[in-house]
Design an enzyme around this catalytic site. Structure first.
Site, PDB file in Angstrom:
ATOM      1  N   HIS A  76       0.842  -1.198   0.000  1.00  0.00           N
ATOM      2  CA  HIS A  76       0.000   0.000   0.000  1.00  0.00           C
ATOM      3  C   HIS A  76       0.870   1.239   0.000  1.00  0.00           C
ATOM      4  O   HIS A  76       1.819   1.350   0.775  1.00  0.00           O
ATOM      5  CB  HIS A  76      -0.901   0.007   1.239  1.00  0.00           C
ATOM      6  CG  HIS A  76      -1.667   1.277   1.421  1.00  0.00           C
ATOM      7  ND1 HIS A  76      -1.424   2.159   2.453  1.00  0.00           N
ATOM      8  CD2 HIS A  76      -2.674   1.831   0.688  1.00  0.00           C
ATOM      9  CE1 HIS A  76      -2.251   3.193   2.367  1.00  0.00           C
ATOM     10  NE2 HIS A  76      -3.016   3.020   1.302  1.00  0.00           N
ATOM     11  N   SER A  77       0.594   2.192  -0.896  1.00  0.00           N
ATOM     12  CA  SER A  77       1.241   3.499  -0.890  1.00  0.00           C
ATOM     13  C   SER A  77       2.762   3.338  -1.006  1.00  0.00           C
ATOM     14  O   SER A  77       3.253   2.760  -1.974  1.00  0.00           O
ATOM     15  CB  SER A  77       0.818   4.260   0.374  1.00  0.00           C
ATOM     16  OG  SER A  77       1.126   5.624   0.280  1.00  0.00           O
TER      17      SER A  77
END
Length: 238
Positions: A76-77
């Site tokens: 994520h991210s």
């Protein structure tokens, strides 16, 4: 049966995947949610040497010592930087990469290079403590920055966020094995807002996958839409 390894983004920890992991385990899947060095419950290990390579090694070591094979590796991210590096080091252990509203780096690129509009103000608001440049200092209302609006989720998230070493964002991704990471199948799970507001080149990378999903929610989609994320991950696993 594929094993899931879920890698968090900046300022977070493995805790952010609790809702998703619970659903994946209920479906009979093995799930690992490592916390990267210096963050979350490992914040006591914070030191001036922590960088992107450190976090790549965190995940490589987990997969090696746990003997994990046939891994669906999720990032994520900022975690997109990490999983790309992990895939470069141990491609043979990975079935597929999944980018959750994540960075899509190439060799020699840092998160600072990929997302200057976000990283420049982030660094400007940082502080140096004991010789360590730290950014993403938690503040009241920070969960809103990640698209979290439910009051219970806001309180839960803000109680757990920690500052992040800047070196992780400034260090370019170092590839050791050519295009090994890019030969693996990859799935993108994007947030609608990110797709709509990304520059053309970034959007092309966000859609550069064997499968593409989209969720109309905030950046921390594993917290705001855990059922949808878990359903998509199970579809990837087959």
């Amino acid at each position: 049966m594929a094993t899931f390894v879920l890698v968090h983004g900046g300022g977070h920890g493995g805790w952010c995947y609790q809702k998703v992991a619970r659903r994946l385990r209920a479906a009979g899947r093995e799930v690992h949610c490592p916390t990267l060095t210096g963050l979350g419950e490992r914040a006591h290990l914070l030191n001036a040497d922590i960088d992107l390579d450190t976090h790549i090694q965190d995940v490589v070591a987990l997969m090696t010592f746990e003997g994990l094979e046939d891994v669906i590796l999720v990032g994520h991210s900022y975690g997109g930087m990490v999983i790309t590096g992990v895939a470069d080091r141990v491609a043979e252990r990975i079935r597929e990469l999944v980018y959750l509203d994540a960075a899509h780096p190439r060799g020699g690129e840092s998160l600072e290079i990929l997302a200057p509009a976000q990283m420049e103000p982030t660094r400007a608001m940082g502080r140096t403590v004991d010789g360590i440049e730290l950014v993403m200092w938690p503040f009241p209302g920070m969960a809103g920055f990640f698209g979290i609006t439910d009051p219970a989720d806001v309180a839960w998230t803000e109680a757990r966020l920690t500052p992040h070493p800047w070196k992780c964002f400034g260090q370019p991704l170092r590839l050791e094995n050519g295009d090994a990471a890019f030969r693996l199948p990859r799935t993108n799970i994007n947030c609608t807002h990110a797709l709509q507001n990304s520059p053309d080149e970034a959007r092309a990378r966000q859609l550069e996958g064997h499968r593409n999903f989209e969720i109309d929610t905030g950046h921390d989609l594993m917290i705001t839409e855990p059922e949808a994320v878990a359903t998509m991950l199970l579809e990837v696993a087959g």
